[in-house]
Design an enzyme around this catalytic site. Structure first.
Site, PDB file in Angstrom:
ATOM      1  N   CYS A 116       0.858  -1.183   0.000  1.00 37.62           N
ATOM      2  CA  CYS A 116       0.000   0.000   0.000  1.00 37.62           C
ATOM      3  C   CYS A 116       0.891   1.228   0.000  1.00 37.62           C
ATOM      4  O   CYS A 116       2.089   1.120   0.238  1.00 37.62           O
ATOM      5  CB  CYS A 116      -0.928  -0.005   1.219  1.00 37.62           C
ATOM      6  SG  CYS A 116      -2.266   1.218   1.070  1.00 37.62           S
ATOM      7  N   CYS A 118      -0.083   4.076   1.848  1.00 37.12           N
ATOM      8  CA  CYS A 118      -0.509   5.006   2.913  1.00 37.12           C
ATOM      9  C   CYS A 118       0.589   5.343   3.916  1.00 37.12           C
ATOM     10  O   CYS A 118       0.560   6.414   4.519  1.00 37.12           O
ATOM     11  CB  CYS A 118      -1.765   4.505   3.618  1.00 37.12           C
ATOM     12  SG  CYS A 118      -1.558   2.935   4.443  1.00 37.12           S
ATOM     13  N   CYS A 126      -4.050   6.243   0.475  1.00 35.89           N
ATOM     14  CA  CYS A 126      -3.450   4.996   0.011  1.00 35.89           C
ATOM     15  C   CYS A 126      -2.943   5.073  -1.429  1.00 35.89           C
ATOM     16  O   CYS A 126      -2.538   4.057  -2.002  1.00 35.89           O
ATOM     17  CB  CYS A 126      -4.441   3.848   0.150  1.00 35.89           C
ATOM     18  SG  CYS A 126      -4.897   3.535   1.867  1.00 35.89           S
ATOM     19  N   LYS A 193     -12.413  -5.167   1.759  1.00 34.08           N
ATOM     20  CA  LYS A 193     -11.890  -4.283   2.807  1.00 34.08           C
ATOM     21  C   LYS A 193     -12.813  -3.083   2.966  1.00 34.08           C
ATOM     22  O   LYS A 193     -13.008  -2.307   2.025  1.00 34.08           O
ATOM     23  CB  LYS A 193     -10.481  -3.822   2.441  1.00 34.08           C
ATOM     24  CG  LYS A 193      -9.915  -2.842   3.451  1.00 34.08           C
ATOM     25  CD  LYS A 193      -8.451  -2.570   3.221  1.00 34.08           C
ATOM     26  CE  LYS A 193      -7.944  -1.529   4.199  1.00 34.08           C
ATOM     27  NZ  LYS A 193      -6.515  -1.271   4.025  1.00 34.08           N
ATOM     28  N   ARG A 203      -3.317   2.916  12.381  1.00 31.76           N
ATOM     29  CA  ARG A 203      -2.858   4.126  11.682  1.00 31.76           C
ATOM     30  C   ARG A 203      -1.835   4.885  12.511  1.00 31.76           C
ATOM     31  O   ARG A 203      -0.996   5.597  11.962  1.00 31.76           O
ATOM     32  CB  ARG A 203      -4.056   4.988  11.282  1.00 31.76           C
ATOM     33  CG  ARG A 203      -4.864   4.300  10.185  1.00 31.76           C
ATOM     34  CD  ARG A 203      -6.089   5.075   9.755  1.00 31.76           C
ATOM     35  NE  ARG A 203      -6.845   4.289   8.776  1.00 31.76           N
ATOM     36  CZ  ARG A 203      -8.029   4.648   8.289  1.00 31.76           C
ATOM     37  NH1 ARG A 203      -8.583   5.780   8.679  1.00 31.76           N
ATOM     38  NH2 ARG A 203      -8.646   3.871   7.410  1.00 31.76           N
ATOM     39  N   ARG A 222     -11.002   7.421   3.795  1.00 28.43           N
ATOM     40  CA  ARG A 222     -10.748   6.509   2.687  1.00 28.43           C
ATOM     41  C   ARG A 222     -12.047   6.034   2.025  1.00 28.43           C
ATOM     42  O   ARG A 222     -12.086   4.998   1.385  1.00 28.43           O
ATOM     43  CB  ARG A 222      -9.972   5.295   3.181  1.00 28.43           C
ATOM     44  CG  ARG A 222      -8.710   5.615   3.984  1.00 28.43           C
ATOM     45  CD  ARG A 222      -7.731   4.465   3.901  1.00 28.43           C
ATOM     46  NE  ARG A 222      -6.689   4.454   4.907  1.00 28.43           N
ATOM     47  CZ  ARG A 222      -5.669   5.324   4.973  1.00 28.43           C
ATOM     48  NH1 ARG A 222      -5.589   6.313   4.110  1.00 28.43           N
ATOM     49  NH2 ARG A 222      -4.752   5.202   5.913  1.00 28.43           N
ATOM     50  N   LYS A 253     -12.116  -7.889   5.852  1.00 21.87           N
ATOM     51  CA  LYS A 253     -11.475  -7.028   6.849  1.00 21.87           C
ATOM     52  C   LYS A 253     -12.360  -5.822   7.117  1.00 21.87           C
ATOM     53  O   LYS A 253     -12.790  -5.204   6.139  1.00 21.87           O
ATOM     54  CB  LYS A 253     -10.128  -6.587   6.295  1.00 21.87           C
ATOM     55  CG  LYS A 253      -9.372  -5.630   7.165  1.00 21.87           C
ATOM     56  CD  LYS A 253      -8.156  -5.133   6.444  1.00 21.87           C
ATOM     57  CE  LYS A 253      -7.520  -4.090   7.324  1.00 21.87           C
ATOM     58  NZ  LYS A 253      -6.590  -3.259   6.634  1.00 21.87           N
TER      59      LYS A 253
HETATM   60  C1  PBG Z   1      -3.203  -0.061   4.774  1.00 22.84           C
HETATM   61  C2  PBG Z   1      -3.775  -0.981   5.786  1.00 22.84           C
HETATM   62  C3  PBG Z   1      -4.631  -0.691   6.878  1.00 22.84           C
HETATM   63  C4  PBG Z   1      -4.744  -1.870   7.616  1.00 22.84           C
HETATM   64  C5  PBG Z   1      -3.996  -2.845   6.957  1.00 22.84           C
HETATM   65  N1  PBG Z   1      -3.431  -2.274   5.826  1.00 22.84           N
HETATM   66  C6  PBG Z   1      -5.230   0.571   7.367  1.00 22.84           C
HETATM   67  C7  PBG Z   1      -6.110   1.394   6.556  1.00 22.84           C
HETATM   68  O1  PBG Z   1      -6.656   0.993   5.540  1.00 22.84           O
HETATM   69  O2  PBG Z   1      -6.234   2.536   6.975  1.00 22.84           O
HETATM   70  C8  PBG Z   1      -5.520  -2.002   8.890  1.00 22.84           C
HETATM   71  C9  PBG Z   1      -5.026  -3.016   9.852  1.00 22.84           C
HETATM   72  C10 PBG Z   1      -5.490  -2.868  11.253  1.00 22.84           C
HETATM   73  O3  PBG Z   1      -6.285  -1.980  11.628  1.00 22.84           O
HETATM   74  O4  PBG Z   1      -5.052  -3.691  12.064  1.00 22.84           O
HETATM   75  N2  PBG Z   1      -4.033   0.452   3.836  1.00 22.84           N
END
Ligand code: PBG
Length: 329
Positions: A116, A118, A126, A193, A203, A222, A253
């Protein structure tokens, strides 16, 4: 006449409950997330996430070694580069960390790496944002993601895991890997997701919260690329698409608030394994309640993991994987 139905017979003791149980969780179904942060002098605890750290290169290797001793064999790595950028990203820091882990532990572990932008962007989105600061650009972002995935796979990652939610990234990454002779590298897609508040502690750990205002970027969250919590149909469409584009493993997720999604998707798309991510906010909720004396953490984690397997997951990504021996008694 009293009914002789005795449903409590099978609940009478732990041994009887054990033999009656159809859903079990085993440590081999768990994957441990790891964070490595460039330029940290010392590793740092993550607020609300006991036993999880922002590691540096040295502490990362010691942590992996300790985890292997505790029986963890599957990991997902998140790399946080020291310098944030708008464009012109480089993925060397994370690639070097992958190479170090693989040099030291080789085939003793399975290493997935999150793909990613981000943690790399100055605004925390992202992907690459358009000049007006209002939109994440799909194709340009996919190009950078493919570069990241290639760098990680070349460094020795066993699996790349795009978590950005751009369109078409799975097909593009697969093509780039295959063209480079990396056809054995697995691709796990964060396919379902959702746009969730439960990512809060992560974050902080990955230094990746969206920062509206920075570089005139006005996007606050997002929600223009992650799935709306009320749209199962979008989760299905994304998962079908990623399967078609060549993903080996699909994912839902967060976990607990989306058990219905996990159940429906894993029933419907049943030719691939399903992962579920018990995200940072879910893990922290259990930890915080435990600190308040309200619940027993191990039993609560065990219950949540059982629910994930019952709902159709093959693989659980959880911050508690390293405590599995204690939790899965
Ligand atoms: C990156 C990403 C995120 C998570 C995994 N990869 C955060 C987001 O989308 O802001 C979240 C994992 C977690 O909260 O444990 N994009």
């Amino acid at each position: 006449m009293a009914s002789n139905l005795n449903l409590r017979r099978l609940r009478q003791s732990s041994l009887v409950r054990e033999l009656a149980r159809e859903t079990r969780v085993s440590a081999e179904q768990l994957m441990q997330p790891l964070f490595t942060v460039q330029g940290l002098k010392q590793r740092e605890p993550i607020p609300g996430m006991s036993g999880v750290y922002r590691e540096n290169s040295a502490s990362l290797l010691s942590q992996v070694e300790a985890d292997l001793e505790s029986g963890v064999k599957k990991f997902i790595l998140f790399g946080v580069p020291g310098q944030k950028k708008t464009r012109g990203f480089d993925f060397n820091y994370t690639a070097n960390e992958i190479a170090e882990i693989k040099k030291r532990f080789g085939k003793d572990l399975f290493l997935a790496v999150d793909v990613c932008l981000c943690s790399s962007t100055d605004h925390g989105q992202c992907g690459v944002v358009d000049p007006s600061g209002t939109r994440v650009l799909n194709s340009e972002t996919v190009e950078w993601l493919s570069k990241a995935a290639l760098a990680y796979a070349q460094a020795g990652a066993d699996c790349v895991a795009p978590s950005d939610m751009m369109d078409g990234r799975v097909g593009e990454i697969r093509a780039v890997l295959d063209a480079a002779g990396l056809e054995q590298t697995l691709l796990m897609s964060y396919s379902a997701k959702f746009d969730s508040r439960f990512y809060g502690p992560f974050r902080v750990a990955a230094d990746s919260a969206p920062k509206a205002g920075q570089d005139q970027v006005t996007l606050k969250d997002r929600s223009t690329y992650q799935i709306d919590p009320g749209r199962y149909g979008d989760a299905l469409a994304c998962s079908e698409r990623d399967l078609r584009e060549g993903a080996d493993i699909l994912m839902v997720k967060p976990g607990m608030p989306y058990l219905d999604v996990l159940y429906r998707l894993s029933q419907k798309l049943n030719t691939v394994p399903w992962a579920v991510y018990e995200v940072s906010g879910e893990y922290a909720a259990v930890e915080v309640m435990t600190q308040q004396g309200l619940i027993n953490a191990d039993a609560a984690h065990r219950e949540a993991w059982t629910a994930f397997i019952r709902a159709g997951a093959s693989l659980i990504i959880t911050y508690g994987a390293r405590y599995a021996k204690r939790i899965l008694v």
